[in-house]
Enzyme design. Structure first.
Site, PDB file in Angstrom:
ATOM      1  N   HIS A  13      -4.092   3.299  -3.509  1.00  0.00           N
ATOM      2  CA  HIS A  13      -4.276   2.795  -2.137  1.00  0.00           C
ATOM      3  C   HIS A  13      -3.487   1.511  -1.891  1.00  0.00           C
ATOM      4  CE1 HIS A  13      -6.185   0.934   1.377  1.00  0.00           C
ATOM      5  NE2 HIS A  13      -6.244  -0.143   0.624  1.00  0.00           N
TER       6      HIS A  13
ATOM      7  N   GLU B 144     -18.360  -3.432  24.496  1.00  0.00           N
ATOM      8  CA  GLU B 144     -17.545  -4.635  24.652  1.00  0.00           C
ATOM      9  C   GLU B 144     -16.331  -4.631  23.729  1.00  0.00           C
ATOM     10  OE1 GLU B 144     -20.791  -4.651  23.949  1.00  0.00           O
ATOM     11  OE2 GLU B 144     -21.777  -5.444  25.745  1.00  0.00           O
TER      12      GLU B 144
ATOM     13  N   HIS C 141       0.827  -1.212   0.000  1.00  0.00           N
ATOM     14  CA  HIS C 141       0.000   0.000   0.000  1.00  0.00           C
ATOM     15  C   HIS C 141       0.859   1.259   0.000  1.00  0.00           C
ATOM     16  CE1 HIS C 141      -2.374  -3.295   1.663  1.00  0.00           C
ATOM     17  NE2 HIS C 141      -3.457  -2.658   1.244  1.00  0.00           N
TER      18      HIS C 141
ATOM     19  N   HIS D 278     -29.411 -14.615  24.994  1.00  0.00           N
ATOM     20  CA  HIS D 278     -28.376 -14.430  26.006  1.00  0.00           C
ATOM     21  C   HIS D 278     -27.653 -15.729  26.372  1.00  0.00           C
ATOM     22  CE1 HIS D 278     -29.929 -10.468  26.249  1.00  0.00           C
ATOM     23  NE2 HIS D 278     -29.313 -10.159  27.372  1.00  0.00           N
TER      24      HIS D 278
HETATM   25  C1  LIG Z   1     -11.859  -4.387   9.742  1.00  0.00           C
HETATM   26  C2  LIG Z   1     -11.291  -4.226   8.376  1.00  0.00           C
HETATM   27  N1  LIG Z   1     -12.099  -4.246   7.311  1.00  0.00           N
HETATM   28  C3  LIG Z   1     -11.617  -4.162   6.062  1.00  0.00           C
HETATM   29  C4  LIG Z   1     -10.272  -4.055   5.856  1.00  0.00           C
HETATM   30  C5  LIG Z   1      -9.720  -4.005   4.452  1.00  0.00           C
HETATM   31  N2  LIG Z   1      -9.222  -2.648   4.178  1.00  0.00           N
HETATM   32  C6  LIG Z   1      -7.937  -2.322   4.256  1.00  0.00           C
HETATM   33  S1  LIG Z   1      -7.674  -0.678   4.037  1.00  0.00           S
HETATM   34  C7  LIG Z   1      -9.325  -0.393   3.810  1.00  0.00           C
HETATM   35  C8  LIG Z   1      -9.870   0.989   3.610  1.00  0.00           C
HETATM   36  C9  LIG Z   1      -8.941   1.906   2.993  1.00  0.00           C
HETATM   37  O1  LIG Z   1      -9.348   3.232   3.165  1.00  0.00           O
HETATM   38  P1  LIG Z   1      -8.639   4.151   4.234  1.00  0.00           P
HETATM   39  O2  LIG Z   1      -8.813   3.579   5.570  1.00  0.00           O
HETATM   40  O3  LIG Z   1      -9.125   5.506   3.999  1.00  0.00           O
HETATM   41  O4  LIG Z   1      -7.103   4.043   3.861  1.00  0.00           O
HETATM   42  P2  LIG Z   1      -6.368   4.774   2.651  1.00  0.00           P
HETATM   43  O5  LIG Z   1      -7.073   4.387   1.404  1.00  0.00           O
HETATM   44  O6  LIG Z   1      -6.444   6.212   2.926  1.00  0.00           O
HETATM   45  O7  LIG Z   1      -4.980   4.214   2.695  1.00  0.00           O
HETATM   46  C10 LIG Z   1     -10.033  -1.581   3.879  1.00  0.00           C
HETATM   47  C11 LIG Z   1     -11.487  -1.675   3.677  1.00  0.00           C
HETATM   48  C12 LIG Z   1      -9.437  -4.038   6.990  1.00  0.00           C
HETATM   49  N3  LIG Z   1      -8.124  -3.951   6.890  1.00  0.00           N
HETATM   50  N4  LIG Z   1      -9.967  -4.105   8.231  1.00  0.00           N
END
Ligand SMILES: Cc1ncc(C[n+]2csc(CCOP(=O)(O)OP(=O)(O)O)c2C)c(N)n1
Length: 656
Positions: free
Chosen positions: A251, A401, A20, A463
């Protein structure tokens, strides 16, 4: 210096053909100001207790952290490791792993967890500062969080808790780039994060995340705040990439040769891949030494402490238990219980155990997600941790939680405290992502989870946990304890505290249980995971009855019934399946025994029990969700009774 981060990130991702680049390139200016001018740390001692903590909550941007660790001179983070980004055995795995790479404070990747971990770190800091004084404990917790971190539900719980507790040494730098994987954030989100954080009791501001002066001013201001701080830093994802910057294309994939060549031009970076010019190297090198004097001064203050005070501080930070005190407390407790046997629920037994354990282990910090009176996790006299009383040792986490479990991970990672908390076992589902990470990170966090079966009765199937024990037992490293009485409850607590590098769950009952253990010895019989509670009367058992928790008493009664029918049996209590299965084969086999019929009894699903009783073993438990009724009726209705157990053993014997 910021461009050095950008170049290293794009080159490393390119070499790996995965990763990334967008976040490191976009957040490079923010990171450069923070690490270059504000963060208190010393690469020669990554574990210095009074260092500032930096949490890269958006773990996918790992190359940002690796570039920093490399430039700043963390041992082992060589340029070779950067070139081996994401390769087997390298110090640079896909997402940061604290147990693998020195300088990484926590394992991130599942979005939102790092932010909630940081809340726990800030809680631990505030508590230890109150205990040991600001001359020993005085550091900030910084988080770099992305849109994804702030969209996750856990962020809501975490920021609400932090705002309420006024954790003013927590500073979140939000990489506000408006892009996520699917495209612009406008596809899915229109929250005003500044207003949202303000509503949760934070100070919040918005700045240009590419303007070093603005970043510096915001951090300096936040350091003086009386509340936690959000700095929303407007950035361009993939800053410098000529055609892909500001889009989702940057990304999570390598930029490609042409885009990288273009970025080198845009950034005025004429150097070869992985080559860092001397002036940038020098800037980073100096940044890495910036806090050396602060660390030396801290060490002098530590050395000047009275010996016992210093020893206590160091013991807590090492995570050592005051062993003698604890053993004495446990034995004294057992003797008292055996001298006056009572029928009580294991949740109450746990409360009694906590009365003595929390005295012997002042590093224990308890809590509950708004079920204090049901979980029995607050021993008498334990004061409440709050904005005005940070020396308090009991945290009212609220109905949160997930953030509770994740903050506990942060507390354990911070060190100096042992967090335990409470909720209902059925809501372990709400904690699961954090429990999984505690297990992955080898952290000692202890979850008291009461109301552990249909035995909770009238609240009904929403529960009543059915699949939860199996689901928790499936998590590697996690210890799932289900004690059968007060003595076992104390023994399981002792084991959970002694498990320095593993999280534990204590599954405890709402309903009363008889005292089955009548021995009060120093030996911890639960340590083997299982043991023969009652031997066969004639030494030749035809059936072995295995059970955990509330069902051990049912097994004991079944043994009596079988005896009236001329069938000899033995009862094996299994308070911790994991510990049993981890025993050397011979010891395990000795406990499991050689009786021709094996029956397991647990008011939950069978999954996992075949490892003990074999696929041809008999199981008396649940096959579907429970129901709402008084618990004794439920046990009859679902056939978890001594008679049914005796019948199962008898008919299996008859078929042989
Ligand atoms: C709980 C969770 N859901 C999904 C992902 C997969 N995932 C990795 S980065 C991302 C989103 C990327 O957007 P952002 O957080 O804005 O990061 P940027 O593109 O700015 O690097 C997702 C959905 C993850 N790592 N964790």
């Amino acid at each position: 210096m910021a461009n050095a981060i950008r170049a290293l990130a794009m080159d490393a991702v390119e070499a790996a053909k995965s990763g990334h680049p967008g976040l490191p390139m976009g957040a490079a200016d923010v990171a450069t100001v923070l690490f270059g001018r504000y963060l208190k740390f010393d690469p020669s001692d990554p574990a210095w207790p009074d260092r500032d903590r930096f949490v890269l909550s958006a773990g996918h941007g790992s190359m940002l952290l690796y570039a920093l660790l490399h430039f700043l001179g963390y041992a082992g983070m060589t340029i070779e490791e950067i070139k081996r980004f994401r390769q087997s055995g390298s110090k640079t795995p896909g997402h940061p792993e604290n147990f693998h790479t020195p300088g990484v404070e926590t394992t991130t990747g599942p979005l939102g967890q790092g932010l909630a971990n940081a809340v726990g770190m800030a809680i631990a800091e505030a508590h230890l500062a109150a205990e040991f004084g600001r001359e020993l404990v005085d550091h900030h917790t910084y988080v770099l969080a992305s849109d994804g971190d702030l969209m996750e539900g856990i962020s809501h719980e975490a920021i609400a808790l932090a705002g309420h507790l006024r954790l003013n040494k927590l500073i979140v730098l939000f990489d506000d780039n408006g892009i996520s994987i699917d495209g612009p954030l406008t596809l899915a989100d229109s929250v005003d994060q500044v207003k949202r954080f303000e509503a949760a009791g934070w100070a919040a501001t918005r700045i240009d995340g590419h303007d070093p002066a603005a970043i510096a001013a915001a951090i300096a201001h936040a350091q003086q705040s009386d509340r936690p701080n959000l700095i929303a830093c407007r950035t361009t994802i993939g800053f410098g990439a000529p055609t892909k910057a500001g889009t989702e294309k940057v990304h999570g994939s390598a930029l490609g040769a042409d885009e990288i060549a273009g970025a080198r031009k845009v950034l005025n970076w004429p150097y070869a891949p992985f080559e860092i010019p001397p002036d940038a190297q020098k800037g980073w090198h100096d940044a890495g030494r910036r806090s050396q004097a602060a660390r030396a001064a801290w060490q002098q203050r530590l050395a000047a402490l009275p010996a016992d005070r210093r020893a206590e501080f160091e013991r807590r930070l090492r995570g050592d238990l005051a062993t003698g005190k604890l053993a004495e407390a446990v034995l004294g407790f057992k003797q008292k219980i055996v001298a006056a046997p009572k029928e009580i629920a294991t949740r109450s037994a746990s409360e009694q155990a906590l009365e003595v354990l929390t005295q012997a282990a002042p590093e224990m910090i308890g809590g509950s997600a708004d079920l204090t009176g049901s979980n029995n996790t607050r021993p008498k006299g334990m004061s409440i941790f709050s904005a005005t009383n940070p020396s308090g040792r009991f945290i009212h986490y609220g109905v949160r939680e997930h953030a509770m479990a994740s903050a506990m991970n942060g507390m354990a990672l911070h060190g100096g405290v042992i967090p335990y908390s409470g909720t209902f076992l059925v809501f372990s589902d709400y904690c699961r992502p954090a429990i999984r990470l505690a297990a992955l990170m080898h952290q000692r966090v202890i979850h008291v989870m009461t109301h552990d079966s249909i035995g909770l009765g009238e609240d009904g199937p929403t529960h009543q946990p059915v699949e939860h024990l199996a689901a928790l037992r499936a998590i590697p490293h996690l210890l799932v304890f289900r004690p059968c009485d007060t003595i076992e409850t104390m023994e399981c607590w002792e084991l959970a505290l002694q498990a320095r590098a593993r999280p534990s769950v204590l599954a405890l009952t709402r309903q009363n249980l008889p005292l089955l253990r009548k021995d009060a010895e120093a030996r911890n019989r639960c340590a083997a995971g299982a043991y023969e509670l009652l031997a066969a009367d004639d030494g030749k058992a035809q059936a072995s009855l295995f059970a955990s928790g509330s069902e051990v008493a049912i097994a004991v009664e079944a043994k009596r019934i079988l005896a009236t029918r001329g069938i000899s049996s033995r009862v094996v209590s299994v308070p911790c399946v994991e510990l049993l299965l981890e025993l050397p084969e011979k010891e395990r086999a000795a406990i499991v025994g050689t009786a021709p019929v094996k029956v397991a009894i647990e008011a939950a699903v069978r999954q996992g029990w075949d490892a003990v009783i074999g696929s041809d073993g008999q199981f008396v438990g649940m096959t579907d969700f429970g129901a709402s009724a008084p618990y004794k009726e439920l046990y009859s209705r679902f056939g978890i009774t001594p008679d049914k157990v005796a019948e199962a053993a008898q008919s299996a014997l008859a078929k042989r």
